[in-house]
Design an enzyme around this catalytic site. Structure first.
Site, mmCIF file in Angstrom:
data_model
loop_
_atom_site.group_PDB
_atom_site.id
_atom_site.type_symbol
_atom_site.label_atom_id
_atom_site.label_comp_id
_atom_site.label_asym_id
_atom_site.label_seq_id
_atom_site.Cartn_x
_atom_site.Cartn_y
_atom_site.Cartn_z
ATOM 1 N N TYR A 46 0.843 -1.204 0.000
ATOM 2 C CA TYR A 46 0.000 0.000 0.000
ATOM 3 C C TYR A 46 0.871 1.244 0.000
ATOM 4 O O TYR A 46 1.875 1.301 0.723
ATOM 5 C CB TYR A 46 -0.907 0.028 1.248
ATOM 6 N N GLU A 48 -0.615 4.899 -0.626
ATOM 7 C CA GLU A 48 -1.400 6.087 -0.987
ATOM 8 C C GLU A 48 -0.548 7.337 -0.914
ATOM 9 O O GLU A 48 0.253 7.504 0.013
ATOM 10 C CB GLU A 48 -2.615 6.218 -0.064
ATOM 11 N N ASP A 191 -6.462 12.774 -25.959
ATOM 12 C CA ASP A 191 -6.534 11.392 -25.488
ATOM 13 C C ASP A 191 -5.905 10.524 -26.579
ATOM 14 O O ASP A 191 -6.549 10.211 -27.575
ATOM 15 C CB ASP A 191 -7.987 11.015 -25.219
ATOM 16 N N THR A 217 -3.648 5.481 -22.435
ATOM 17 C CA THR A 217 -3.570 4.167 -21.817
ATOM 18 C C THR A 217 -2.182 3.615 -22.111
ATOM 19 O O THR A 217 -1.480 4.109 -23.003
ATOM 20 C CB THR A 217 -4.629 3.200 -22.397
ATOM 21 N N LYS A 220 -2.212 -0.304 -25.155
ATOM 22 C CA LYS A 220 -2.574 -0.422 -26.564
ATOM 23 C C LYS A 220 -1.280 -0.398 -27.404
ATOM 24 O O LYS A 220 -0.447 -1.256 -27.187
ATOM 25 C CB LYS A 220 -3.592 0.662 -26.909
ATOM 26 N N ARG A 226 -2.188 -3.134 -18.652
ATOM 27 C CA ARG A 226 -3.352 -2.239 -18.578
ATOM 28 C C ARG A 226 -3.016 -1.120 -17.607
ATOM 29 O O ARG A 226 -2.410 -1.354 -16.563
ATOM 30 C CB ARG A 226 -4.590 -2.987 -18.103
HETATM 31 C C1 LIG Z 1 -9.142 2.644 -24.534
HETATM 32 C C2 LIG Z 1 -9.498 4.063 -24.455
HETATM 33 C C3 LIG Z 1 -9.879 4.660 -23.242
HETATM 34 C C4 LIG Z 1 -10.185 3.907 -21.980
HETATM 35 O O1 LIG Z 1 -9.283 3.026 -21.529
HETATM 36 P P1 LIG Z 1 -9.693 1.838 -20.526
HETATM 37 O O2 LIG Z 1 -8.362 1.409 -20.030
HETATM 38 O O3 LIG Z 1 -10.419 0.827 -21.332
HETATM 39 O O4 LIG Z 1 -10.550 2.419 -19.439
HETATM 40 C C5 LIG Z 1 -10.099 6.025 -23.244
HETATM 41 N N1 LIG Z 1 -9.965 6.756 -24.367
HETATM 42 C C6 LIG Z 1 -9.622 6.209 -25.554
HETATM 43 C C7 LIG Z 1 -9.498 7.069 -26.765
HETATM 44 C C8 LIG Z 1 -9.389 4.841 -25.636
HETATM 45 O O5 LIG Z 1 -9.067 4.307 -26.824
#
Ligand SMILES: *Cc1c(COP(=O)(O)O)cnc(C)c1O
Length: 423
Positions: A46, A48, A191, A217, A220, A226
């Site tokens: 932990y 925080e 994003d 993220t 990807k 993740r």
């Molecule tokens: C995948 C994605 C998210 C969210 O990610 P999670 O890890 O699935 O919550 C947000 N914005 C975009 C553009 C994404 O492709």
């Protein structure tokens, strides 16, 4: 592993991934090192707070882990501040909104049915429930129409413009969007969840220095565990004092929104795995990987077009393609099912102005990040395109689908998952 039930399921998923070709553009295959960090003892701790300012004792080691992850993120993206604690992309976007907006303020994002993400203001997500949301669409050609976005911004006066997508096959013109944002005095959130790996490799322009906040993220194209990161510039984060919502305070605003605003204890095993992925993404061979993702996507686009498929925007600049199946006379769901039967995993997707609706849309979304991680090259895209055609044409013929499935499996097994490859 003592838990035979879960062990069997892990093996089953390993077999599924090895035997099939993963062509969902948001998926990838992380390295064995990423898995090792994820499965490590760091999950027990932990912590925080932030390095040097924790609410728990015994954080001297995890402080180093988090600092390493932050430093690697800053170096790789060229930002002065990185928060690596977001559990995933969706909470990270909520954290950005919490940092910069009050409930009821206006969010402007790309509509889900035009390739945006749920968290960009869709009405069933927190971003559409706690904020007033207005949504822009692409033009009928599938491209973002910057004039339409500018007009909507003038009319709706959003507090934040969200730019990013889950199903957009083209480049974002960050500079153009910045002009729009400045004309209405809004914040700009880029994003880049889908394209972060392309950005760090120079295969897509970077929004760093243009957008106020960049969220990505890590699982990807960046090929990590993740998770997510929020990147920005400004004065180092200051605890406790009240801070105004101005640009130089972004690090403090973001850090407070992540913790204690939205989250509790950081997932230290995940942070370590993000650090591992960031180091991998900084190696010269990652550039080659990212270039190959794009080459493979472009080649797949050509081969599909040669077989009569229509692509939204006519092609791709990045890692994904959106196929409009209307002219083929098959729905996205039927195509997804047929491809799943032969071992090519894709997802059904709406196309711009889709007449069919989201549950049985007109298109499928295909991406090359995962198959490129396994070593597939341009020539293999010809083979894949032919299988896609055969599977969709033969969707009612189970015998044919079985034969194709055997071919795909034999082929896929020639390309071991990266975590199984000898290093
Ligand atoms: C995948 C994605 C998210 C969210 O990610 P999670 O890890 O699935 O919550 C947000 N914005 C975009 C553009 C994404 O492709």
């Amino acid at each position: 592993m003592n838990d035979k039930d879960i062990y069997k399921l892990i093996l089953a998923e390993h077999n599924r991934q090895s035997h099939n070709l993963q062509m969902i553009p948001s998926e990838n295959h992380a390295s064995a090192d990423v898995f090792k960090a994820l499965g490590s003892i760091l999950t027990d701790k932990y912590s925080e707070g932030y390095p040097g300012q924790r609410y728990y004792g015994g954080c001297e080691v995890v402080d180093k882990v988090e600092n390493l992850a932050r430093d690697r993120a800053k170096a790789l993206f060229g930002v002065s501040h990185a928060n690596v604690q977001p559990y995933s992309g969706s909470p990270a976007n909520s954290e950005v909104y919490m940092a910069l907006l009050d409930p009821g303020d206006t969010i402007m994002g790309l509509a889900l049915s035009f390739g945006g993400h749920l968290t960009h203001g869709h009405k069933v997500s927190a971003s559409g429930i706690f904020y007033r949301s207005v949504q822009y669409e692409t033009g009928s050609d599938g491209y973002l129409d910057y004039d339409v976005i500018a007009k909507m911004a003038q009319k709706e006066k959003p507090k934040i413009l969200v730019v990013g997508a889950t199903a957009y096959p083209r480049i974002f013109d960050w500079q153009r969007l910045r002009v729009i944002v400045d004309s209405v005095g809004a914040w700009m959130l880029a994003d880049v969840s889908h394209i972060a790996g392309l950005i760090v490799a120079g295969e897509h322009p970077s929004p760093v220095g243009i957008a106020d906040v960049v969220m990505t993220t890590t699982h990807k194209t960046l090929r990590g565990p993740r998770g997510a990161m929020i990147l920005c510039s400004g004065k180092p984060s200051t605890p406790l004092k009240k801070v105004e919502r101005i640009k130089e305070n972004l690090p403090t605003l973001i850090d407070r929104a992540v913790f204690p605003g939205m989250q509790g204890g950081p997932h230290n095993h995940q942070t370590a795995a993000i650090a591992v992925a960031l180091r991998e993404a900084a190696q010269p061979d990652f550039k080659i990987y990212a270039r190959q993702i794009v080459s493979n996507a472009k080649k797949l686009a050509l081969e599909l077009k040669a077989r009569g498929f229509e692509l939204v925007t006519g092609g791709t600049d990045n890692h994904l393609l959106l196929v409009d199946l209307t002219n083929i006379g098959v729905s996205g769901k039927e195509a997804e099912d047929a491809l799943n039967k032969v071992g090519i995993t894709v997802n059904k997707n709406t196309v711009p102005f889709d007449p069919r609706g989201p549950f049985d849309p007109s298109g499928i979304r295909l991406g090359t990040p995962a198959v490129t991680s396994r070593g597939l090259k341009e020539d293999d895209m010809t083979t894949v395109a032919e299988w896609i055609l055969q599977a969709i044409k033969g969707r009612a013929d189970n015998k044919k689908l079985d034969l194709l499935s055997n071919e795909v499996k034999k082929f896929a097994l020639r390309f071991p998952l990266p975590s199984d490859q000898k290093v």
